[in-house]
Design a protein around this motif. Structure first.
Motif, PDB file in Angstrom:
ATOM      1  N   GLU A 138     -56.602  -9.663  29.503  1.00  9.51           N
ATOM      2  CA  GLU A 138     -56.226 -10.868  29.559  1.00  9.51           C
ATOM      3  C   GLU A 138     -55.167 -11.286  28.274  1.00  9.51           C
ATOM      4  OE1 GLU A 138     -59.645 -13.506  29.545  1.00  9.51           O
ATOM      5  OE2 GLU A 138     -60.122 -12.994  31.569  1.00  9.51           O
ATOM      6  N   SER A 139     -54.604 -10.244  27.904  1.00  5.49           N
ATOM      7  CA  SER A 139     -53.467 -10.334  26.940  1.00  5.49           C
ATOM      8  C   SER A 139     -52.102 -10.108  27.295  1.00  5.49           C
ATOM      9  CB  SER A 139     -53.723  -9.636  25.553  1.00  5.49           C
ATOM     10  OG  SER A 139     -53.720  -8.269  25.906  1.00  5.49           O
ATOM     11  N   SER A 140     -51.064 -10.416  26.780  1.00  3.82           N
ATOM     12  CA  SER A 140     -49.704 -10.199  27.380  1.00  3.82           C
ATOM     13  C   SER A 140     -49.196  -9.116  26.280  1.00  3.82           C
ATOM     14  CB  SER A 140     -48.828 -11.474  27.527  1.00  3.82           C
ATOM     15  OG  SER A 140     -48.629 -11.990  26.189  1.00  3.82           O
ATOM     16  N   PHE A 141     -47.893  -8.411  26.980  1.00  2.09           N
ATOM     17  CA  PHE A 141     -47.547  -7.403  26.033  1.00  2.09           C
ATOM     18  C   PHE A 141     -46.028  -6.986  26.673  1.00  2.09           C
ATOM     19  CE2 PHE A 141     -49.541  -5.082  29.731  1.00  2.09           C
ATOM     20  CZ  PHE A 141     -48.660  -4.179  30.081  1.00  2.09           C
ATOM     21  N   ASN A 142     -45.256  -6.686  25.921  1.00  2.00           N
ATOM     22  CA  ASN A 142     -43.831  -6.337  26.096  1.00  2.00           C
ATOM     23  C   ASN A 142     -43.675  -4.837  26.383  1.00  2.00           C
ATOM     24  OD1 ASN A 142     -43.046  -8.946  25.901  1.00  2.00           O
ATOM     25  ND2 ASN A 142     -43.013  -8.774  23.729  1.00  2.00           N
ATOM     26  N   ILE A 143     -42.578  -4.502  27.350  1.00  2.00           N
ATOM     27  CA  ILE A 143     -42.155  -3.315  27.386  1.00  2.00           C
ATOM     28  C   ILE A 143     -40.723  -3.231  27.430  1.00  2.00           C
ATOM     29  CG2 ILE A 143     -43.941  -2.556  28.897  1.00  2.00           C
ATOM     30  CD1 ILE A 143     -42.204  -2.742  31.438  1.00  2.00           C
ATOM     31  N   ILE A 144     -39.797  -2.284  27.111  1.00  2.00           N
ATOM     32  CA  ILE A 144     -38.337  -2.139  27.156  1.00  2.00           C
ATOM     33  C   ILE A 144     -38.078  -1.068  28.242  1.00  2.00           C
ATOM     34  CG2 ILE A 144     -36.231  -1.450  26.167  1.00  2.00           C
ATOM     35  CD1 ILE A 144     -37.480  -2.515  23.573  1.00  2.00           C
ATOM     36  N   CYS A 145     -37.436  -1.633  29.275  1.00  2.00           N
ATOM     37  CA  CYS A 145     -37.047  -1.109  30.319  1.00  2.00           C
ATOM     38  C   CYS A 145     -35.412  -0.714  30.429  1.00  2.00           C
ATOM     39  CB  CYS A 145     -37.261  -1.756  31.652  1.00  2.00           C
ATOM     40  SG  CYS A 145     -36.790  -1.100  33.238  1.00  2.00           S
ATOM     41  N   ARG A 146     -35.150   0.598  30.566  1.00  2.00           N
ATOM     42  CA  ARG A 146     -33.592   1.073  30.590  1.00  2.00           C
ATOM     43  C   ARG A 146     -33.258   1.299  32.042  1.00  2.00           C
ATOM     44  NH1 ARG A 146     -31.548   4.866  26.102  1.00  2.00           N
ATOM     45  NH2 ARG A 146     -31.807   2.908  24.955  1.00  2.00           N
ATOM     46  N   ILE A 147     -32.197   0.674  32.474  1.00  2.00           N
ATOM     47  CA  ILE A 147     -31.625   0.912  33.958  1.00  2.00           C
ATOM     48  C   ILE A 147     -30.272   1.578  33.521  1.00  2.00           C
ATOM     49  CG2 ILE A 147     -30.715  -0.366  35.614  1.00  2.00           C
ATOM     50  CD1 ILE A 147     -32.453  -2.700  35.061  1.00  2.00           C
ATOM     51  N   THR A 148     -30.018   2.696  34.380  1.00  2.00           N
ATOM     52  CA  THR A 148     -28.969   3.535  34.047  1.00  2.00           C
ATOM     53  C   THR A 148     -28.230   3.585  35.604  1.00  2.00           C
ATOM     54  OG1 THR A 148     -30.014   4.882  32.293  1.00  2.00           O
ATOM     55  CG2 THR A 148     -27.936   5.685  33.542  1.00  2.00           C
ATOM     56  N   ASN A 149     -26.975   3.378  35.543  1.00  2.00           N
ATOM     57  CA  ASN A 149     -26.093   3.536  36.821  1.00  2.00           C
ATOM     58  C   ASN A 149     -26.007   4.884  36.968  1.00  2.00           C
ATOM     59  OD1 ASN A 149     -24.382   3.514  38.879  1.00  2.00           O
ATOM     60  ND2 ASN A 149     -23.064   1.881  37.973  1.00  2.00           N
ATOM     61  N   CYS A 150     -26.282   5.781  37.873  1.00  2.00           N
ATOM     62  CA  CYS A 150     -26.120   7.011  38.022  1.00  2.00           C
ATOM     63  C   CYS A 150     -24.971   7.624  39.129  1.00  2.00           C
ATOM     64  CB  CYS A 150     -27.526   7.665  38.569  1.00  2.00           C
ATOM     65  SG  CYS A 150     -28.803   7.788  37.302  1.00  2.00           S
ATOM     66  N   CYS A 151     -24.598   6.291  39.731  1.00  2.00           N
ATOM     67  CA  CYS A 151     -23.516   6.842  40.783  1.00  2.00           C
ATOM     68  C   CYS A 151     -22.071   6.587  40.327  1.00  2.00           C
ATOM     69  CB  CYS A 151     -23.713   5.810  42.025  1.00  2.00           C
ATOM     70  SG  CYS A 151     -23.188   3.878  41.463  1.00  2.00           S
ATOM     71  N   GLU A 152     -21.153   6.659  40.972  1.00  2.00           N
ATOM     72  CA  GLU A 152     -20.025   6.928  40.459  1.00  2.00           C
ATOM     73  C   GLU A 152     -18.990   5.603  40.822  1.00  2.00           C
ATOM     74  OE1 GLU A 152     -18.634   9.243  39.108  1.00  2.00           O
ATOM     75  OE2 GLU A 152     -20.302  10.391  39.519  1.00  2.00           O
ATOM     76  N   ARG A 153     -19.598   4.363  40.822  1.00  2.00           N
ATOM     77  CA  ARG A 153     -19.031   3.136  41.227  1.00  2.00           C
ATOM     78  C   ARG A 153     -19.738   1.940  40.243  1.00  2.00           C
ATOM     79  NH1 ARG A 153     -22.573   0.300  44.436  1.00  2.00           N
ATOM     80  NH2 ARG A 153     -24.086   1.613  45.537  1.00  2.00           N
ATOM     81  N   THR A 154     -18.979   1.127  40.149  1.00  2.00           N
ATOM     82  CA  THR A 154     -19.730  -0.244  39.252  1.00  2.00           C
ATOM     83  C   THR A 154     -20.733  -1.132  40.273  1.00  2.00           C
ATOM     84  OG1 THR A 154     -17.778  -0.618  37.932  1.00  2.00           O
ATOM     85  CG2 THR A 154     -19.187  -2.555  38.268  1.00  2.00           C
ATOM     86  N   MET A 155     -21.836  -1.234  39.891  1.00  2.00           N
ATOM     87  CA  MET A 155     -22.825  -1.898  40.586  1.00  2.00           C
ATOM     88  C   MET A 155     -23.020  -3.499  39.964  1.00  2.00           C
ATOM     89  SD  MET A 155     -25.408   0.899  40.724  1.00  2.00           S
ATOM     90  CE  MET A 155     -26.276   0.555  42.402  1.00  2.00           C
ATOM     91  N   ASP A 156     -23.469  -4.376  40.966  1.00  2.00           N
ATOM     92  CA  ASP A 156     -23.783  -5.707  40.345  1.00  2.00           C
ATOM     93  C   ASP A 156     -25.308  -6.088  40.834  1.00  2.00           C
ATOM     94  OD1 ASP A 156     -23.272  -8.303  39.648  1.00  2.00           O
ATOM     95  OD2 ASP A 156     -23.015  -9.040  41.596  1.00  2.00           O
ATOM     96  N   LEU A 157     -25.900  -6.154  39.789  1.00  2.00           N
ATOM     97  CA  LEU A 157     -27.448  -6.023  39.821  1.00  2.00           C
ATOM     98  C   LEU A 157     -28.263  -7.253  39.939  1.00  2.00           C
ATOM     99  CD1 LEU A 157     -27.916  -2.692  37.687  1.00  2.00           C
ATOM    100  CD2 LEU A 157     -27.633  -3.074  40.257  1.00  2.00           C
TER     101      LEU A 157
END
Length: 234
Positions: A138-157
């Motif tokens: 019943e407590s809150s906690f934080n995580i750090i999530c890393r998102i990496t673009n693995c393709c050859e084009r720009t993405m709008d997320l």
């Protein structure tokens, strides 16, 4: 025999067996990493003498005995700095083995370059850079999530957080958050918050990322496990 465990780090297990009719002395076993990796041997005992092998001071192998050696490889800092995504088949290094027989005869074996088949992340790779091992119920906690673009084009997320998973962890914060454009091979770090609702070993799931250009949603479940415990002490 050797085994390679796939992740951002590479754990390689070398299994060595003495198939000669007599005992042999293991003089030297090492992994020589390729130019992309740094290697850390995980075969030393903990304690005062860090140089002592876990196998003991007398490093002998009797006939048909088997021994495992474990190594951890990580990409070099310059590879990480370039945000390079390992794809396809890459060389990770060679195993060098030197031994002596009970008569003092010397033998040596060096493998060819061992290869790693990088895991297929698809267009988007999601990793947890920081997450706690255990959390109070019943407590809150934080995580750090890393998102990496693995393709050859720009993405709008766009990031969506789903709480309809049968999990003892609930996301908090804004779902449907616009992350903006992410260039090829670039990454983005996000700080996210969850609440622990059920005790036991719980899995972080329910993270969804949508590429607004292609209207394609990528589902990411079972990102990590967290132990939730009930702190009932007054």
């Amino acid at each position: 025999m050797w085994k390679i465990y796939f992740s951002d780090e590479v754990y390689l297990e070398a299994q060595i067996q003495n198939i000669t009719p007599g005992p042999i002395y293991m003089d030297h076993v090492s992994l020589e990493p390729s130019s992309q990796y740094l290697c850390t041997p995980l075969n030393n005992a903990e304690g005062k003498d860090q140089k002592e092998m876990v196998f003991g001071k007398v490093n002998y192998l009797n006939p048909m005995d088997i021994r495992q050696y474990l190594y951890c490889l990580v990409p070099k800092p310059e590879v990480i700095k370039q945000n390079k995504v390992m794809k396809g088949v890459t060389d990770i290094g060679k195993i060098d083995i030197v031994w002596k027989t009970n008569l003092g005869e010397r033998g040596r074996l060096q493998t060819s370059q061992l290869q790693r088949v990088a895991p297929g992340y698809g267009d988007i790779k999601v990793t947890l850079e920081e997450t706690p091992d255990s959390v109070v119920l019943e407590s809150s906690f934080n995580i750090i999530c890393r998102i990496t673009n693995c393709c050859e084009r720009t993405m709008d997320l766009t990031l969506t957080l789903q709480n309809n998973q049968p999990s003892g962890l609930l996301w908090t914060g804004i779902s449907g958050r616009q992350l903006g454009k992410l260039a090829p091979k670039e990454n983005l770090d996000l700080r996210l918050t969850l609440i622990a609702t059920i005790p036991g070993l719980q899995t972080i799931s329910g993270l969804r990322i949508t590429d607004n250009f292609l209207k394609r949603t990528y589902e990411h479940d079972e990102l990590a496990s967290v132990f939730i415990y009930n702190d009932s002490n007054p």
